[in-house]
Design an enzyme around this catalytic site. Structure first.
Site, PDB file in Angstrom:
ATOM      1  N   CYS A 114       0.812  -1.221   0.000  1.00  0.00           N
ATOM      2  CA  CYS A 114       0.000   0.000   0.000  1.00  0.00           C
ATOM      3  C   CYS A 114       0.848   1.275   0.000  1.00  0.00           C
ATOM      4  O   CYS A 114       0.329   2.361  -0.247  1.00  0.00           O
ATOM      5  CB  CYS A 114      -0.934   0.010   1.202  1.00  0.00           C
ATOM      6  N   HIS A 256      -2.621   6.993   2.699  1.00  0.00           N
ATOM      7  CA  HIS A 256      -3.108   5.722   2.181  1.00  0.00           C
ATOM      8  C   HIS A 256      -4.434   5.448   2.887  1.00  0.00           C
ATOM      9  O   HIS A 256      -4.541   5.557   4.109  1.00  0.00           O
ATOM     10  CB  HIS A 256      -2.100   4.607   2.462  1.00  0.00           C
ATOM     11  N   ASN A 286     -10.044   0.169   0.596  1.00  0.00           N
ATOM     12  CA  ASN A 286      -8.581   0.192   0.510  1.00  0.00           C
ATOM     13  C   ASN A 286      -8.152  -0.330  -0.860  1.00  0.00           C
ATOM     14  O   ASN A 286      -8.397  -1.490  -1.185  1.00  0.00           O
ATOM     15  CB  ASN A 286      -8.027  -0.689   1.647  1.00  0.00           C
TER      16      ASN A 286
HETATM   17  O1  UT7 Z   1      -3.196  -1.141   4.228  1.00  0.00           O
HETATM   18  C1  UT7 Z   1      -3.079  -1.834   5.434  1.00  0.00           C
HETATM   19  C2  UT7 Z   1      -3.943  -3.034   5.260  1.00  0.00           C
HETATM   20  N1  UT7 Z   1      -4.576  -3.548   6.452  1.00  0.00           N
HETATM   21  C3  UT7 Z   1      -5.510  -2.903   7.118  1.00  0.00           C
HETATM   22  O2  UT7 Z   1      -5.857  -1.784   6.911  1.00  0.00           O
HETATM   23  C4  UT7 Z   1      -6.167  -3.678   8.230  1.00  0.00           C
HETATM   24  C5  UT7 Z   1      -5.903  -3.114   9.602  1.00  0.00           C
HETATM   25  N2  UT7 Z   1      -6.826  -3.721  10.551  1.00  0.00           N
HETATM   26  C6  UT7 Z   1      -8.090  -3.302  10.652  1.00  0.00           C
HETATM   27  O3  UT7 Z   1      -8.512  -2.371   9.975  1.00  0.00           O
HETATM   28  C7  UT7 Z   1      -8.983  -4.007  11.659  1.00  0.00           C
HETATM   29  O4  UT7 Z   1      -8.201  -4.876  12.436  1.00  0.00           O
HETATM   30  C8  UT7 Z   1     -10.121  -4.816  10.954  1.00  0.00           C
HETATM   31  C9  UT7 Z   1     -11.135  -3.854  10.372  1.00  0.00           C
HETATM   32  C10 UT7 Z   1      -9.584  -5.727   9.894  1.00  0.00           C
HETATM   33  C11 UT7 Z   1     -10.847  -5.670  12.005  1.00  0.00           C
HETATM   34  O5  UT7 Z   1     -11.342  -4.857  13.060  1.00  0.00           O
HETATM   35  P1  UT7 Z   1     -11.096  -5.308  14.576  1.00  0.00           P
HETATM   36  O6  UT7 Z   1     -11.751  -4.311  15.428  1.00  0.00           O
HETATM   37  O7  UT7 Z   1      -9.619  -5.525  14.743  1.00  0.00           O
HETATM   38  O8  UT7 Z   1     -11.918  -6.660  14.657  1.00  0.00           O
HETATM   39  P2  UT7 Z   1     -11.417  -8.135  15.019  1.00  0.00           P
HETATM   40  O9  UT7 Z   1     -10.620  -8.718  13.886  1.00  0.00           O
HETATM   41  O10 UT7 Z   1     -10.789  -8.148  16.371  1.00  0.00           O
HETATM   42  O11 UT7 Z   1     -12.788  -8.882  15.110  1.00  0.00           O
HETATM   43  C12 UT7 Z   1     -13.763  -8.520  16.119  1.00  0.00           C
HETATM   44  C13 UT7 Z   1     -14.980  -9.390  15.904  1.00  0.00           C
HETATM   45  C14 UT7 Z   1     -14.673 -10.872  15.796  1.00  0.00           C
HETATM   46  O12 UT7 Z   1     -15.733 -11.588  16.399  1.00  0.00           O
HETATM   47  P3  UT7 Z   1     -15.595 -12.166  17.888  1.00  0.00           P
HETATM   48  O13 UT7 Z   1     -14.415 -13.093  17.853  1.00  0.00           O
HETATM   49  O14 UT7 Z   1     -15.358 -10.983  18.773  1.00  0.00           O
HETATM   50  O15 UT7 Z   1     -16.907 -12.846  18.105  1.00  0.00           O
HETATM   51  C15 UT7 Z   1     -14.683 -11.139  14.322  1.00  0.00           C
HETATM   52  O16 UT7 Z   1     -15.000 -12.475  14.002  1.00  0.00           O
HETATM   53  O17 UT7 Z   1     -15.612  -9.033  14.674  1.00  0.00           O
HETATM   54  C16 UT7 Z   1     -15.773 -10.196  13.859  1.00  0.00           C
HETATM   55  N3  UT7 Z   1     -15.649  -9.801  12.478  1.00  0.00           N
HETATM   56  C17 UT7 Z   1     -16.687  -9.434  11.707  1.00  0.00           C
HETATM   57  N4  UT7 Z   1     -18.008  -9.362  11.978  1.00  0.00           N
HETATM   58  C18 UT7 Z   1     -18.811  -8.954  10.984  1.00  0.00           C
HETATM   59  C19 UT7 Z   1     -14.509  -9.699  11.727  1.00  0.00           C
HETATM   60  N5  UT7 Z   1     -14.817  -9.281  10.492  1.00  0.00           N
HETATM   61  C20 UT7 Z   1     -16.168  -9.119  10.452  1.00  0.00           C
HETATM   62  C21 UT7 Z   1     -17.055  -8.690   9.463  1.00  0.00           C
HETATM   63  N6  UT7 Z   1     -18.370  -8.629   9.771  1.00  0.00           N
HETATM   64  N7  UT7 Z   1     -16.652  -8.347   8.211  1.00  0.00           N
END
Ligand code: UT7
Length: 329
Positions: A114, A256, A286
């Protein structure tokens, strides 16, 4: 005064809009509420199946060339930043050269995930300042939606497709590219991985496909999130200090476009008003190397950026890579 200039910008977005609700209707276990709250993304663009990276790159480049008042034959070098090239060999930059008929140009791709567009501008800066080349076309272009794992709701909702471009030259007219800064930390490479057709995933076998080796893998989103926030903040400070500019004097942060929460966090920590962040995340998600180039072009064309404005462009990506640029429009 003759200095490094951005003399034209351009972008291209595929016309197909896919909303968060469309993903739900397609069977993904997610919701508009979750995606919007955790990322700020409401919709993304998805390229038609027959469209490849160099097609979108060509459209963005033509727009940038038009703004620069140049023809494709005036370009001496094409640098295409992408993690989703048409082919690994030849480089997507070569396909782009052919589509533009930029027959005088040397061409190559770069991979800095990115952060690729700023890495590309940094390379262009060296060639232009030492007078090897007169006009360099820097492009970021991606079809991310073709490499994501559509069964992984934790990452597939983040990505979109598109291309952004800029023409750089030494001169007295145009926006001044005051400085570019690039950094990498290979020890964190596994956090965001695209084995693709690389030697780690070759030869391609039924087993490697079953394991999803052709898909983008985000191992730990939270760690990537934290690293990105730090990378962005370091990049803003580095470019400001290098140019003796106070952070409060920056008119626009064009980062970005990863996740809106990152910028809310940075806004609070660094006391930068949210209105200074030019964000395309809600409508495009993104688009990896293309994201900041598209945002820059849109901010120029919609009149947000005015002559004299100071623009900071912090980037962060897999690798990990990060960096920044300072521009006086
Ligand atoms: O250019 C750089 C590229 N990378 C990025 O930009 C990613 C950087 N990371 C992020 O933006 C965030 O970590 C994410 C948006 C990917 C995820 O957000 P988070 O607050 O870190 O969520 P998490 O992965 O800790 O998941 C929290 C909960 C989980 O459920 P449980 O275990 O708490 O029951 C996930 O299974 O949210 C769930 N979850 C979703 N639920 C609905 C994860 N993805 C989804 C989804 N829809 N799409």
């Amino acid at each position: 005064m003759e200095s490094l200039r951005i003399i034209g910008t351009g972008s291209y977005l595929p016309p197909r809009v896919v909303t968060n609700d469309d993903l739900v209707r397609g069977g993904l276990d997610t919701s508009d509420e979750w995606i919007t709250k955790r990322t700020g993304i409401r919709e993304r663009r998805i390229a038609a199946p027959e469209v490849v990276t160099s097609d979108m790159a060509a459209q963005a480049s033509l727009n940038a060339l038009e703004m620069a008042g140049l023809k494709a034959r005036d370009i001496d070098l094409i640098i295409l930043a992408t993690v989703t090239p048409d082919t690994h060999c030849p480089a997507a930059a070569n396909w782009l050269q052919d589509k533009l008929d930029a027959h005088r140009a040397a061409t190559f791709d770069i991979t800095a995930a990115c952060s690729g567009f700023v890495f590309g501008m940094n390379i262009a800066e060296q060639y232009l300042k030492n007078r090897t080349f007169r006009h360099v076309l820097v492009v970021g272009a991606e079809v991310m939606t073709r490499v994501v794992d559509w069964s992984d709701r934790g990452s597939c909702v983040l990505w979109g497709d598109g291309a952004g471009a800029a023409v750089l030259a030494m001169g007295e007219e145009g926006a001044q590219l005051l400085s570019t800064h690039i950094h990498s930390d290979g020890s964190q490479g596994k956090s965001l991985l695209l084995p693709g057709a690389g030697s780690m995933a070759s030869p391609v076998t039924h087993e490697s496909v079953d394991k999803g080796m052709h898909h983008l893998k985000m191992i730990d989103g939270k760690t990537v999130f934290r690293a990105a926030v730090h990378g962005f903040m370091d990049a803003i400070v580095e470019a400001a200090r290098h140019n003796n500019i106070a952070v409060e004097d920056i008119d626009w942060i064009i980062p970005h476009q990863a996740n809106i929460r990152m910028f809310q966090n940075i806004s609070q920590t660094m006391n930068i008003p949210m209105e200074k962040f030019y964000l395309t995340i809600p409508k495009y998600g993104n688009i990896s190397a293309a994201s900041c180039a598209i945002a820059l072009d849109e901010a120029v064309r919609d009149g947000s950026i005015q002559k004299g404005h100071l623009i900071s462009m912090p980037v962060f990506g897999g690798g990990i890579t990060w960096g920044g640029a300072m521009i006086r429009w």
